[in-house]
Every structure is written in C-alpha cells, then in structure tokens.
Design a protein around this motif. Structure first.
Motif, PDB file in Angstrom:
ATOM      1  N   SER A 427       0.830  -1.119  -0.080  1.00  0.00           N
ATOM      2  CA  SER A 427      -0.014  -0.044   0.124  1.00  0.00           C
ATOM      3  C   SER A 427       0.738   1.281   0.004  1.00  0.00           C
ATOM      4  N   THR A 428       2.147   1.262   0.114  1.00  0.00           N
ATOM      5  CA  THR A 428       2.987   2.019   0.188  1.00  0.00           C
ATOM      6  C   THR A 428       3.019   3.303  -0.954  1.00  0.00           C
ATOM      7  N   LEU A 429       2.755   3.061  -2.127  1.00  0.00           N
ATOM      8  CA  LEU A 429       2.776   3.852  -3.088  1.00  0.00           C
ATOM      9  C   LEU A 429       1.398   4.506  -2.996  1.00  0.00           C
ATOM     10  N   GLY A 430       0.430   3.943  -2.755  1.00  0.00           N
ATOM     11  CA  GLY A 430      -1.045   4.503  -2.754  1.00  0.00           C
ATOM     12  C   GLY A 430      -1.031   5.545  -1.827  1.00  0.00           C
ATOM     13  N   GLU A 431      -0.486   5.295  -0.544  1.00  0.00           N
ATOM     14  CA  GLU A 431      -0.503   5.896   0.470  1.00  0.00           C
ATOM     15  C   GLU A 431       0.146   7.474   0.402  1.00  0.00           C
ATOM     16  N   LEU A 432       1.165   7.364  -0.531  1.00  0.00           N
ATOM     17  CA  LEU A 432       2.091   8.713  -1.127  1.00  0.00           C
ATOM     18  C   LEU A 432       0.811   9.585  -1.927  1.00  0.00           C
ATOM     19  N   VAL A 433       0.181   8.770  -2.886  1.00  0.00           N
ATOM     20  CA  VAL A 433      -0.687   9.447  -3.752  1.00  0.00           C
ATOM     21  C   VAL A 433      -1.711  10.063  -3.123  1.00  0.00           C
ATOM     22  N   SER A 434      -2.253   9.395  -1.894  1.00  0.00           N
ATOM     23  CA  SER A 434      -3.388   9.678  -1.117  1.00  0.00           C
ATOM     24  C   SER A 434      -3.090  11.104  -0.578  1.00  0.00           C
ATOM     25  N   PHE A 435      -2.095  11.585  -0.123  1.00  0.00           N
ATOM     26  CA  PHE A 435      -1.708  12.841   0.476  1.00  0.00           C
ATOM     27  C   PHE A 435      -1.401  13.700  -0.542  1.00  0.00           C
ATOM     28  N   MET A 436      -0.963  13.597  -1.754  1.00  0.00           N
ATOM     29  CA  MET A 436      -0.582  14.378  -2.906  1.00  0.00           C
ATOM     30  C   MET A 436      -1.785  14.583  -3.620  1.00  0.00           C
ATOM     31  N   SER A 437      -3.096  13.987  -3.220  1.00  0.00           N
ATOM     32  CA  SER A 437      -4.207  14.518  -3.960  1.00  0.00           C
ATOM     33  C   SER A 437      -4.791  15.836  -3.416  1.00  0.00           C
ATOM     34  N   ARG A 438      -4.241  16.393  -2.101  1.00  0.00           N
ATOM     35  CA  ARG A 438      -4.425  17.663  -1.566  1.00  0.00           C
ATOM     36  C   ARG A 438      -3.773  18.724  -2.302  1.00  0.00           C
ATOM     37  N   GLU A 439      -4.715  19.672  -2.569  1.00  0.00           N
ATOM     38  CA  GLU A 439      -3.877  20.909  -3.391  1.00  0.00           C
ATOM     39  C   GLU A 439      -2.787  21.461  -2.631  1.00  0.00           C
ATOM     40  N   GLU A 440      -2.916  21.612  -1.314  1.00  0.00           N
ATOM     41  CA  GLU A 440      -2.170  22.447  -0.570  1.00  0.00           C
ATOM     42  C   GLU A 440      -0.678  21.601  -0.304  1.00  0.00           C
ATOM     43  N   VAL A 441      -0.609  20.335  -0.532  1.00  0.00           N
ATOM     44  CA  VAL A 441       0.288  19.573  -0.513  1.00  0.00           C
ATOM     45  C   VAL A 441       1.399  19.644  -1.579  1.00  0.00           C
ATOM     46  N   GLY A 442       2.771  19.812  -1.512  1.00  0.00           N
ATOM     47  CA  GLY A 442       3.525  20.126  -2.433  1.00  0.00           C
ATOM     48  C   GLY A 442       4.504  18.790  -2.439  1.00  0.00           C
ATOM     49  N   ALA A 443       4.952  18.276  -1.399  1.00  0.00           N
ATOM     50  CA  ALA A 443       5.839  17.108  -1.447  1.00  0.00           C
ATOM     51  C   ALA A 443       5.379  16.230  -0.280  1.00  0.00           C
ATOM     52  N   CYS A 444       5.685  14.910  -0.542  1.00  0.00           N
ATOM     53  CA  CYS A 444       5.395  13.996   0.437  1.00  0.00           C
ATOM     54  C   CYS A 444       6.310  12.880   0.706  1.00  0.00           C
ATOM     55  N   SER A 445       6.712  12.392   1.826  1.00  0.00           N
ATOM     56  CA  SER A 445       7.693  11.229   2.000  1.00  0.00           C
ATOM     57  C   SER A 445       7.056  10.284   3.084  1.00  0.00           C
ATOM     58  N   GLY A 446       7.606   9.115   3.354  1.00  0.00           N
ATOM     59  CA  GLY A 446       7.341   8.396   4.025  1.00  0.00           C
ATOM     60  C   GLY A 446       7.941   7.990   5.225  1.00  0.00           C
ATOM     61  N   ARG A 447       7.736   6.779   5.997  1.00  0.00           N
ATOM     62  CA  ARG A 447       8.474   6.319   7.049  1.00  0.00           C
ATOM     63  C   ARG A 447       9.591   5.083   6.522  1.00  0.00           C
ATOM     64  N   ILE A 448      10.838   5.552   6.700  1.00  0.00           N
ATOM     65  CA  ILE A 448      11.824   4.773   6.001  1.00  0.00           C
ATOM     66  C   ILE A 448      12.872   4.126   7.373  1.00  0.00           C
ATOM     67  N   TYR A 449      12.666   2.587   7.293  1.00  0.00           N
ATOM     68  CA  TYR A 449      13.535   1.817   8.290  1.00  0.00           C
ATOM     69  C   TYR A 449      14.862   1.752   7.477  1.00  0.00           C
TER      70      TYR A 449
END
Length: 596
Positions: A427-449
């Motif tokens: 689901s990782t890629l979909g999570e990023l796309v989910s946040f990026m669907s908002r107009e006010e979001v310019g960049a997004c990154s995830g939790r990296i171990y």
C-alpha cells in the motif's frame, strides 16, 4: 500511602504491564530508562524556568507598557472540584504577572453541599478579588454545557480554557499578551504543556509542540492546553458541543482552525505554561478513561473532513492512541518513478517491490551508467510496459539525473526513489498518492527504516551543526519515540530525497534541484521553496520503506552545509517552525536542550 499516591503507583504498574505485553520486556525496560532520563532532564529544565522576583517585576512593568492589553477571560467549568485543586488553580491565576483578566468559574456541581463548599472557599480565600466571576448553575450541563455557561458570562476579548483540576504558570497570560503585541493578527494561540502529580510537586511528560501543524492536528489534538481563542471566533463556530464530550476540545479546535483558515493567524508559545494534573478521575492518567474520548475524537475528525469537503476515511492507529486519515482521491493519476542506479542490479529489489504495489498507475524511468542495463530487466514480466530504461553517460550527479528525467515524465506526480530503497508494504505507493491528492500538499515522503529495524527517515528538522537532521535516526520504535511522532502524519519543513514524491508543476516553479548543494540539501532547498510559497511537505508514516544502503550515502560535506546555511540563514536563525526550540538541535531523538 494516601489514595491518590496509591492510584499513581497502580496506574504506573498497569501501564508497564500493558507495555510488556505489547513490546516485550527489553523494549519496556528501554522505555522506562528513557522516561527516567527525560524526567530528570525536564525537572532540571523546569527549575531553570521558574521566574525570579526580578523577572516577575520585569513582566509586570512590561505588561503596563504593552500597546495592546487584551482582556482575557479564563474559562473554567467546575464540577465538585476538590478544595486543594481549586485553590491551586485560583492561586495560579491570581499570581499572573499580566493583570487584565477575569477568572470565570461556572459551577455545575448540582449539589447544594458541594456548591456551598466551593463558594465558601472562594469567599473565604479571595474576599477582595474582583476578577473572580463565580456562576452557580441550576444543573450540571456536562463539561460542554458548563463551559458554554462560563463563556456566556465572559466579558473578555479573548477566551482561555482551563480545566478545573489543572493550573498554569504565573507568566502564562503575559506570554500570550506579549505574542499578541508582536503579532496582532492572531486569532488562536496555544502553549506547550506538561503533566504534574497529585500535589503539583513533580512535573513530567513535557509536550514541546511544533508551530501550527495541520496534518499533526488531524492525527491527534496536539494543541490541547493552554488554548486561547478570540471570543468572536468562538462565537462564529458555536462554542462547545456536548455531542463530543470527551473530545469536545478537539472538535472545538478543529472548527476554530477551519474558521480562521490561515496558519499565519495561529500562534504558539513554546513554553510549558499549563500543568495537566494526573489523578484517578483525569484522562491525563487513566488508561480506562480514554476509550470514550477516542470515539468522540474520531467523530470530530470525520465531521471536520465533511465540512472541508474532503473525501477520506478516519481510522484509529494500530495502537488506538491517535488517528490516521486515508484520503480518497477521485482520480488515480499516473506516478512517474525516477530511479538512478550506477549498477543495474542495485535497483532490482526496489523495482520488484514497486511491481507488487496495489496502486497500478505508474511508470518507471530507470537511469544507469551500466550500458547493459536493458538486458537485466527485459524479462521481468510483472512490470509489463511500465519500465523505461535509459543509459546515463554523464557524470553521475543525482540532481542532474533528476532534473533531466523530470522532463520525460508524462503526468503531475513524480516519485524520486533511491536505488537502495525497498517498499515494505503493497500500500506504500497509494499512501503517498493519497496525501498528494490535496491541493495544499507540495511534497510527501514516508517512514523509512534501516535494515536493522531502526528508523532512517521520519521527517527532517533544521538547525544544529549539520543544519539538517533526520528525526529519530536509528531509533527503534518499540523502545519508544517522542509522543509517537514517527507514527503520526505531520508537516515537516524538509523531507529526505531518498523517497520523495512531488508535483511536476511545482518542480518547474522551483527550477528543479540545485546541484551546487548536493542531493541532501538540494531536496531540503526544494522543500523550503515550497513552504515559502505556502505548500505543505507531508510525512506519511504508513508509506513504509526500507533503506538498505550504507549510512552517510546521501550526507553532505562541509562546503555544502555552509552554502545551505548561507542561503537559508534567516530561517535557520529563527528556528524550524515544525521543531520546538526547547529540543536539542544536535540530537535526533527530540531530547530536551538543558542549559549547562
């Protein structure tokens, strides 16, 4: 041992047992050790912050000289409050170094003996204090209703909300008034806070908060105490709603934020001025009292999204302690995933993990200095026609590769992925796309171990010797992280380049990555440009990946650190708004910065 001391011991044993069951003995021991260290450091920090007599005098003199002296109504819903709690609350208010206030006590005890006791305490101890407004209610209308009755009696321009068993530092109102004079357009202000024991002699769990952070607010009511709201704002949103008892303050804050609709009008005093008392009947200390509050909080967040016309699903976190919003975009845009790999096989694990993603609308642009790269991937059927391979014949400078590759991307969303990254969940890629669907979001990154179970990236903060730091670097979450921040969505000033999704239109506006800064600072520089333009850089904790490369792979040399510091000197001087100034800049675990 009195009843309340016994309760404290019992509750700590209960919490320890719950932790052992959840994370095991070793991690629980690590958490206990961390708690003791933090507690000792904070007690030292707290002692350093106690006002001296000369500081009290200075605050009073400065209060008199303020151009704007707002009248502040401190709102307290009272219900059969213990004498010791109520007296300490009133004493803490009367001791304020800023004098223009009223203390409004709305008593919903609904019991003649209880109300007589409370009114007698006030008359006996504060017979000449005209700033105390005591309002005896005809019935108990619940915490929301009692609060609203206090608001009705308030005459101040600003409302400050104080629970009946808590208390505040003597400079709490002064700090608020001082900030209002510095930033007169503010409509809501909050402070840091901590917890205290029954008799108010020990302070612990300090919550050093960021400046206004929308995505963190949608994960948890981090604003909480001490809350100041302009009375006209409270009137417009309709005061407190009893349907949300248990999270009525969260619902109120969300509605106020919606009404204000401008983060520049929300202020933050970075000092724990509010002490939340832990005792048997408070949500501050009880595990059992939190269930109804969670349900009410979820309901408040669902309604917030509906009012904002945001399509999304509100979920409880795995631990059940905070919320997760899964945004539901109507469209599924093409994501262009850009990868550079000096040796083709180094990217194979990343590409295979991409091929397993539930989100299927993507293309991969793979660049490599390996002339045989096409042969390595031609038989990977899972990728079908999604993979395009390009030989990179120039010097392998990541910024140059990315700046060039963006021009070939077909749609708006672009993901830069280091070849050492492997996506952990489908689901990782979909999570990023989910946040990026908002107009006010310019960049997004995830939790990296990292490969050993510690954190590699959970957002980044500015400052210190290195100018840019990885939050909770190498920290294992089972051992505890500061207020579970690595598990919550939130806005950061900067994000790491190893796994960064952006919008092509904004990449063009920012003129791409500045190669002179090197890849680490080039990404930070890009994120800062987005923030200057009013966009958010969001950390999505459920977009999980593993970084398998060597430590320091994307670190910067002294020259680039200097260049970055020179370019963003004013911001570095003022401090990262998403990182509290009371926390250490040269540690990544959010340790308190105790003065020598």
């Amino acid at each position: 041992m009195n009843k309340d001391t016994f309760y404290g011991v019992k509750n700590n044993i209960k919490k320890t047992g719950a932790y052992i069951k959840k994370v095991g003995i070793r991690s629980t021991a690590s958490r206990v050790k961390s708690y003791i260290t933090t507690h000792n450091r904070y007690m030292k920090w707290h002692e350093q912050g106690v006002l001296s007599e000369s500081e009290r005098k200075e605050h009073r003199e400065l209060s008199d000289k303020l151009n704007f002296k707002p009248r502040i109504s401190i709102i307290v819903p009272v219900f059969r409050t213990k004498d010791v709690f109520l007296k300490q609350l009133i004493d803490s208010v009367i001791a304020q170094t800023y004098p223009n206030f009223e203390l409004v006590l709305a008593d919903g005890s609904a019991n003649k003996d209880e109300s007589s006791r409370i009114s007698r305490l006030i008359r006996h101890n504060y017979p000449e204090e005209e700033r105390i407004v005591y309002k005896l209610l005809s019935d108990n209308f619940g915490i929301a209703g009692n609060t609203n009755e206090a608001i009705k009696a308030a005459t101040g321009e600003w409302l400050a909300f104080l629970d009946h068993d808590d208390y505040i530092d003597e400079d709490a109102l002064f700090q608020m008034a001082k900030l209002l004079n510095e930033k007169p357009g503010l409509k809501l202000i909050y402070t840091d806070e901590d917890k205290c024991n029954f008799d108010g002699t020990r302070y612990f769990y300090p919550h050093f908060k960021p400046d206004f952070n929308l995505d963190l607010l949608r994960a948890s009511n981090y604003i909480c105490h001490f809350l100041f709201v302009r009375k006209d704002v409270a009137k417009k949103v309709g005061n407190i709603r009893s349907d949300f008892d248990g999270a009525q303050d969260y619902d109120f804050v969300l509605r106020c934020v919606e009404e204000i609709d401008d983060e520049r009008k929300i202020g933050h005093v970075a000092k724990p001025l509010y002490h939340w008392r832990v005792h048997e009947e408070s949500t501050a200390g009880s595990l059992d009292s939190k269930g109804y509050a969670r349900n009410a909080g979820k309901k408040a967040l669902v309604e917030h999204l509906l009012r904002q016309d945001i399509k999304g699903e509100v979920l409880l976190s795995e631990e059940g302690e905070f919320f997760r919003v899964r945004y539901c975009p109507e469209e599924k845009p093409l994501v262009s995933i850009i990868i550079y790999s000096e040796k083709s096989l180094d990217a194979k694990n990343l590409i295979m993990s991409i091929g397993e993603q539930e989100y299927r609308n993507y293309e991969i642009l793979l660049y490599s200095g390996d002339s045989e790269i096409r042969k390595e991937f031609k038989d990977i059927s899972i990728l079908a026609k999604k993979l395009s391979v390009y030989e990179w014949k120039n010097e392998p400078i990541i910024c140059d590769v990315y700046n060039h590759a963006v021009k070939k991307c077909k749609d708006e969303l672009i993901l830069f992925a280091d070849n050492n990254i492997v996506l952990r969940d489908t689901s990782t890629l979909g999570e990023l796309v989910s946040f990026m669907s908002r107009e006010e979001v310019g960049a997004c990154s995830g939790r990296i171990y990292n490969p050993y179970g510690g954190l590699f990236h959970a957002g980044m903060f500015l400052g210190g010797d290195m100018a840019l730091n990885r939050s909770f670097y190498n920290k294992k979450e089972a051992d505890g992280v500061y207020f579970d921040r690595s598990k919550m969505s939130q806005d950061f000033t900067c994000l790491g380049i190893e796994f960064l999704m952006i919008k092509k239109s904004m990449f063009k506006l920012a003129k791409g990555f500045d190669r002179t800064l090197g890849e680490k600072f080039a990404a930070a520089d890009f994120c800062l440009k987005l923030r200057v333009d009013g966009y958010l850089n969001v950390y999505a904790p459920n977009a999980k990946a593993t970084y398998t490369g060597k430590p320091g792979h994307t670190e910067a040399d002294e020259t680039r650190i200097r260049l970055f510091k020179e370019k963003w000197s004013e911001l570095l001087e003022n401090g990262d708004p998403n990182y509290n100034p009371n926390l250490s800049l040269n540690r990544t675990d959010y340790s308190i910065d105790v003065k020598k």
